[in-house]
Design a protein around this motif. Structure first.
Motif, PDB file in Angstrom:
ATOM      1  N   ALA A   1       0.805  -1.227   0.000  1.00 26.22           N
ATOM      2  CA  ALA A   1       0.000   0.000   0.000  1.00 26.22           C
ATOM      3  C   ALA A   1       0.836   1.274   0.000  1.00 26.22           C
ATOM      4  CB  ALA A   1      -0.956  -0.012   1.191  1.00 26.22           C
ATOM      5  N   ARG A   2       1.902   1.320   0.766  1.00 27.09           N
ATOM      6  CA  ARG A   2       2.680   2.560   0.866  1.00 27.09           C
ATOM      7  C   ARG A   2       3.444   2.869  -0.415  1.00 27.09           C
ATOM      8  NH1 ARG A   2       8.168   1.614   2.605  1.00 27.09           N
ATOM      9  NH2 ARG A   2       8.595  -0.621   2.896  1.00 27.09           N
ATOM     10  N   HIS A   3       3.534   1.883  -1.327  1.00 29.81           N
ATOM     11  CA  HIS A   3       4.230   2.103  -2.602  1.00 29.81           C
ATOM     12  C   HIS A   3       3.274   2.394  -3.751  1.00 29.81           C
ATOM     13  CE1 HIS A   3       7.931   0.687  -0.762  1.00 29.81           C
ATOM     14  NE2 HIS A   3       7.356  -0.456  -0.431  1.00 29.81           N
ATOM     15  N   TYR A   4       1.984   2.291  -3.508  1.00 31.27           N
ATOM     16  CA  TYR A   4       1.025   2.370  -4.609  1.00 31.27           C
ATOM     17  C   TYR A   4       0.802   3.814  -5.049  1.00 31.27           C
ATOM     18  CZ  TYR A   4      -3.167   1.514  -7.394  1.00 31.27           C
ATOM     19  OH  TYR A   4      -4.078   1.440  -8.422  1.00 31.27           O
ATOM     20  N   TYR A   5       0.954   4.060  -6.330  1.00 27.91           N
ATOM     21  CA  TYR A   5       0.844   5.412  -6.861  1.00 27.91           C
ATOM     22  C   TYR A   5      -0.582   5.955  -6.739  1.00 27.91           C
ATOM     23  CZ  TYR A   5      -0.922   2.714 -10.805  1.00 27.91           C
ATOM     24  OH  TYR A   5      -1.628   1.830 -11.572  1.00 27.91           O
ATOM     25  N   GLY A   6      -1.582   5.070  -6.615  1.00 27.36           N
ATOM     26  CA  GLY A   6      -2.968   5.513  -6.593  1.00 27.36           C
ATOM     27  C   GLY A   6      -3.488   5.889  -5.223  1.00 27.36           C
ATOM     28  N   GLY A   7      -2.645   5.775  -4.184  1.00 26.54           N
ATOM     29  CA  GLY A   7      -3.104   6.088  -2.836  1.00 26.54           C
ATOM     30  C   GLY A   7      -3.430   4.835  -2.057  1.00 26.54           C
ATOM     31  N   ASP A   8      -3.381   4.963  -0.726  1.00 24.62           N
ATOM     32  CA  ASP A   8      -3.464   3.761   0.100  1.00 24.62           C
ATOM     33  C   ASP A   8      -4.878   3.332   0.459  1.00 24.62           C
ATOM     34  OD1 ASP A   8      -4.080   5.779   1.843  1.00 24.62           O
ATOM     35  OD2 ASP A   8      -2.409   5.432   3.220  1.00 24.62           O
ATOM     36  N   ILE A   9      -5.890   4.006  -0.086  1.00 26.01           N
ATOM     37  CA  ILE A   9      -7.259   3.547   0.135  1.00 26.01           C
ATOM     38  C   ILE A   9      -7.982   3.298  -1.189  1.00 26.01           C
ATOM     39  CG2 ILE A   9      -7.493   4.671   2.387  1.00 26.01           C
ATOM     40  CD1 ILE A   9      -9.073   6.892   1.017  1.00 26.01           C
ATOM     41  N   ASP A  10      -7.241   3.257  -2.267  1.00 24.39           N
ATOM     42  CA  ASP A  10      -7.816   3.043  -3.598  1.00 24.39           C
ATOM     43  C   ASP A  10      -8.259   1.585  -3.730  1.00 24.39           C
ATOM     44  OD1 ASP A  10      -8.318   2.728  -6.328  1.00 24.39           O
ATOM     45  OD2 ASP A  10      -6.785   4.182  -6.889  1.00 24.39           O
ATOM     46  N   THR A  11      -9.540   1.360  -4.064  1.00 26.49           N
ATOM     47  CA  THR A  11     -10.042  -0.012  -4.159  1.00 26.49           C
ATOM     48  C   THR A  11      -9.483  -0.773  -5.356  1.00 26.49           C
ATOM     49  OG1 THR A  11     -12.022   0.777  -5.326  1.00 26.49           O
ATOM     50  CG2 THR A  11     -12.185   0.473  -2.942  1.00 26.49           C
ATOM     51  N   SER A  12      -8.866  -0.082  -6.306  1.00 29.09           N
ATOM     52  CA  SER A  12      -8.201  -0.801  -7.391  1.00 29.09           C
ATOM     53  C   SER A  12      -6.952  -1.517  -6.885  1.00 29.09           C
ATOM     54  CB  SER A  12      -7.814   0.156  -8.528  1.00 29.09           C
ATOM     55  OG  SER A  12      -6.795   1.055  -8.128  1.00 29.09           O
ATOM     56  N   MET A  13      -6.529  -1.164  -5.669  1.00 26.07           N
ATOM     57  CA  MET A  13      -5.423  -1.850  -5.010  1.00 26.07           C
ATOM     58  C   MET A  13      -5.915  -2.767  -3.897  1.00 26.07           C
ATOM     59  SD  MET A  13      -3.447  -1.608  -1.952  1.00 26.07           S
ATOM     60  CE  MET A  13      -3.685   0.086  -1.411  1.00 26.07           C
ATOM     61  N   THR A  14      -6.897  -2.343  -3.131  1.00 23.20           N
ATOM     62  CA  THR A  14      -7.320  -3.116  -1.961  1.00 23.20           C
ATOM     63  C   THR A  14      -8.287  -4.242  -2.300  1.00 23.20           C
ATOM     64  OG1 THR A  14      -9.195  -1.666  -1.506  1.00 23.20           O
ATOM     65  CG2 THR A  14      -7.082  -1.098  -0.472  1.00 23.20           C
ATOM     66  N   SER A  15      -9.013  -4.149  -3.406  1.00 26.77           N
ATOM     67  CA  SER A  15     -10.126  -5.020  -3.774  1.00 26.77           C
ATOM     68  C   SER A  15     -11.358  -4.597  -2.988  1.00 26.77           C
ATOM     69  CB  SER A  15      -9.818  -6.503  -3.544  1.00 26.77           C
ATOM     70  OG  SER A  15     -10.095  -6.900  -2.214  1.00 26.77           O
ATOM     71  N   SER A  16     -12.478  -5.204  -3.317  1.00 27.77           N
ATOM     72  CA  SER A  16     -13.737  -4.817  -2.672  1.00 27.77           C
ATOM     73  C   SER A  16     -13.864  -5.351  -1.253  1.00 27.77           C
ATOM     74  CB  SER A  16     -14.921  -5.342  -3.494  1.00 27.77           C
ATOM     75  OG  SER A  16     -14.920  -4.793  -4.783  1.00 27.77           O
ATOM     76  N   TRP A  17     -13.047  -6.319  -0.885  1.00 27.09           N
ATOM     77  CA  TRP A  17     -13.229  -7.024   0.377  1.00 27.09           C
ATOM     78  C   TRP A  17     -12.336  -6.512   1.502  1.00 27.09           C
ATOM     79  CZ3 TRP A  17     -17.417  -9.806  -0.331  1.00 27.09           C
ATOM     80  CH2 TRP A  17     -17.659 -10.402  -1.584  1.00 27.09           C
ATOM     81  N   ILE A  18     -11.267  -5.824   1.166  1.00 24.14           N
ATOM     82  CA  ILE A  18     -10.247  -5.446   2.153  1.00 24.14           C
ATOM     83  C   ILE A  18     -10.391  -3.967   2.491  1.00 24.14           C
ATOM     84  CG2 ILE A  18      -7.753  -5.208   2.527  1.00 24.14           C
ATOM     85  CD1 ILE A  18      -7.409  -7.697   0.731  1.00 24.14           C
ATOM     86  N   VAL A  19     -10.392  -3.644   3.767  1.00 27.28           N
ATOM     87  CA  VAL A  19     -10.629  -2.265   4.203  1.00 27.28           C
ATOM     88  C   VAL A  19      -9.430  -1.755   5.008  1.00 27.28           C
ATOM     89  CG1 VAL A  19     -13.122  -2.522   4.219  1.00 27.28           C
ATOM     90  CG2 VAL A  19     -11.828  -3.073   6.274  1.00 27.28           C
ATOM     91  N   PRO A  20      -9.130  -0.442   4.890  1.00 26.97           N
ATOM     92  CA  PRO A  20      -7.987   0.133   5.610  1.00 26.97           C
ATOM     93  C   PRO A  20      -8.384   0.623   6.993  1.00 26.97           C
ATOM     94  CG  PRO A  20      -8.864   1.759   4.105  1.00 26.97           C
ATOM     95  CD  PRO A  20      -9.704   0.518   3.919  1.00 26.97           C
ATOM     96  N   SER A  21      -7.403   0.673   7.879  1.00 24.30           N
ATOM     97  CA  SER A  21      -7.585   1.315   9.176  1.00 24.30           C
ATOM     98  C   SER A  21      -7.276   2.806   9.035  1.00 24.30           C
ATOM     99  CB  SER A  21      -6.633   0.697  10.198  1.00 24.30           C
ATOM    100  OG  SER A  21      -5.284   1.066   9.883  1.00 24.30           O
ATOM    101  N   SER A  22      -7.436   3.537  10.112  1.00 26.77           N
ATOM    102  CA  SER A  22      -6.948   4.911  10.136  1.00 26.77           C
ATOM    103  C   SER A  22      -5.435   4.903  10.145  1.00 26.77           C
ATOM    104  CB  SER A  22      -7.480   5.632  11.375  1.00 26.77           C
ATOM    105  OG  SER A  22      -8.893   5.684  11.364  1.00 26.77           O
TER     106      SER A  22
END
Length: 357
Positions: A112-133
């Motif tokens: 997540a910390r390397h992703y150019y799209g941001g660390d809460i972008d669902t194109s990286m997390t998928s629909s099932w995985i959610v971020p913390s604060s």
């Protein structure tokens, strides 16, 4: 044991007991050796990554491509030039089922910390995985409801799918280079926010894992060496049938296809008796699987193979399947060397119900 060694009958009983004990010890040693060999082979072949439900081996190297009778819409007048798919001249392995949320989650936490799209972008997390604060260091942690551990992870971005493969290739490291180099060189794509036109069209020659090519996926899903009286041939649909799969939930239908609800999908492998000729599960439903093939231009294509929860069953046909959108991820890898015999034996024991693996 109460054995009477002085009597003839007792001597016989003792001799029989000792023989049984020797055989038991022999089998225990063989079993322990096979287990150790299996662990070694899996570590060598898959770098410690063993996907849920494992891998199948696709053999019969040198099979022919699909012909016009098997894939009429891949030939003129439906296409400008013929698209002959499925011929592969080497053995390879491919994941039996799509990548699960549980197997995808560690990657998200590392990437997540390397992703150019941001660390809460669902194109990286998928629909099932959610971020913390964000924590004190500014980084987030990610989690999913355990109920969806075995659901198919929807990897919405082909650049992220390639980064996942690089991560496996690099033994699941956490540095930027572990995601952008290895099986695929993604550095230029990362400099351009993952633009598809900058993604590589093929994997590196020394890749330990890769996204299947259109030919590898067509063969694993549709080619059956036993079809046509042993001459070999392609089934029209990826569940060893020339008829479309029957939509329905597990126990009611043959595939989660044309069901209209992404979030209602069952776990991967929920249709264990519905398999491709090589033992792939869910090829006719859940999600279209990423494939990679050259299009003759700079921009590579990332369609999906097989049917999906959204598509009509007819679109699981071989000459329609690759028009679907890909978000499911199956990964291909090399066949282990001679030391992999234990893997084959154990796999045959665990999946004796399938035709081949």
């Amino acid at each position: 044991m109460g054995v009477e060694v002085g009597a003839a009958g007792g001597v016989c009983r003792r001799a029989e007991w000792e023989t049984r004990m020797r055989n038991l010890m022999r089998w225990m040693l063989v079993g322990a050796g096979a287990a150790m060999a299996t662990g070694v082979c899996l570590a060598e072949a898959h770098a410690g990554f063993e996907s849920y439900l494992g891998w199948v081996t696709v053999g019969d190297p040198g099979n022919r491509a699909a012909n016009i009778d098997e894939t009429p819409r891949y030939f003129p007048p439906f296409t400008a030039t013929a698209l002959e798919v499925g011929a592969v001249d080497y053995e390879y392995r491919i994941m039996r089922a799509e990548l699960t949320v549980k197997d995808y989650l560690p990657f998200v936490n590392a990437f997540a910390r390397h992703y150019y799209g941001g660390d809460i972008d669902t194109s990286m997390t998928s629909s099932w995985i959610v971020p913390s604060s964000p924590g004190p260091d500014g980084n987030r942690t990610y989690s999913n409801n355990p109920v969806v551990d075995r659901r198919s992870a929807d990897v919405r971005n082909p650049a992220v799918a390639m980064a996942y493969v690089n991560w496996l290739h690099n033994d699941r490291g956490g540095e930027f280079e572990d995601f952008t180099t290895g099986a695929y060189d993604l550095r230029e794509a990362w400099d351009n926010d993952g633009a598809t036109m900058f993604l590589p069209q093929t994997h590196e020659p020394d890749a330990r894992y890769w996204i299947p090519t259109i030919h590898e996926m067509a063969k694993a899903s549709y080619w059956d060496p036993e079809k046509n009286g042993g001459e070999g041939g392609y089934w029209r649909y990826p569940h060893r049938s020339d008829e479309p799969p029957v939509p329905g939930l597990p126990g009611e239908g043959e595939a989660y296809i044309d069901m209209g609800s992404f979030f209602g999908q069952p776990d991967v492998g929920s249709y264990p008796d519905v398999q491709s000729p090589w033992g792939l599960l869910d090829s006719a439903g859940l999600q279209g699987d990423y494939i990679l093939y050259e299009t003759g231009s700079v921009r590579p294509a990332f369609p999906g193979s097989g049917g999906s929860w959204l598509s009509d069953p007819i679109f699981a046909a071989l000459d329609d399947a690759f028009a679907n959108r890909g978000e499911g991820l199956r990964i291909a890898t090399r066949v282990p060397g001679p030391g992999g015999m234990a893997v084959v034996v154990v796999g045959a024991m665990c999946f004796a119900g399938r035709r081949r693996g």
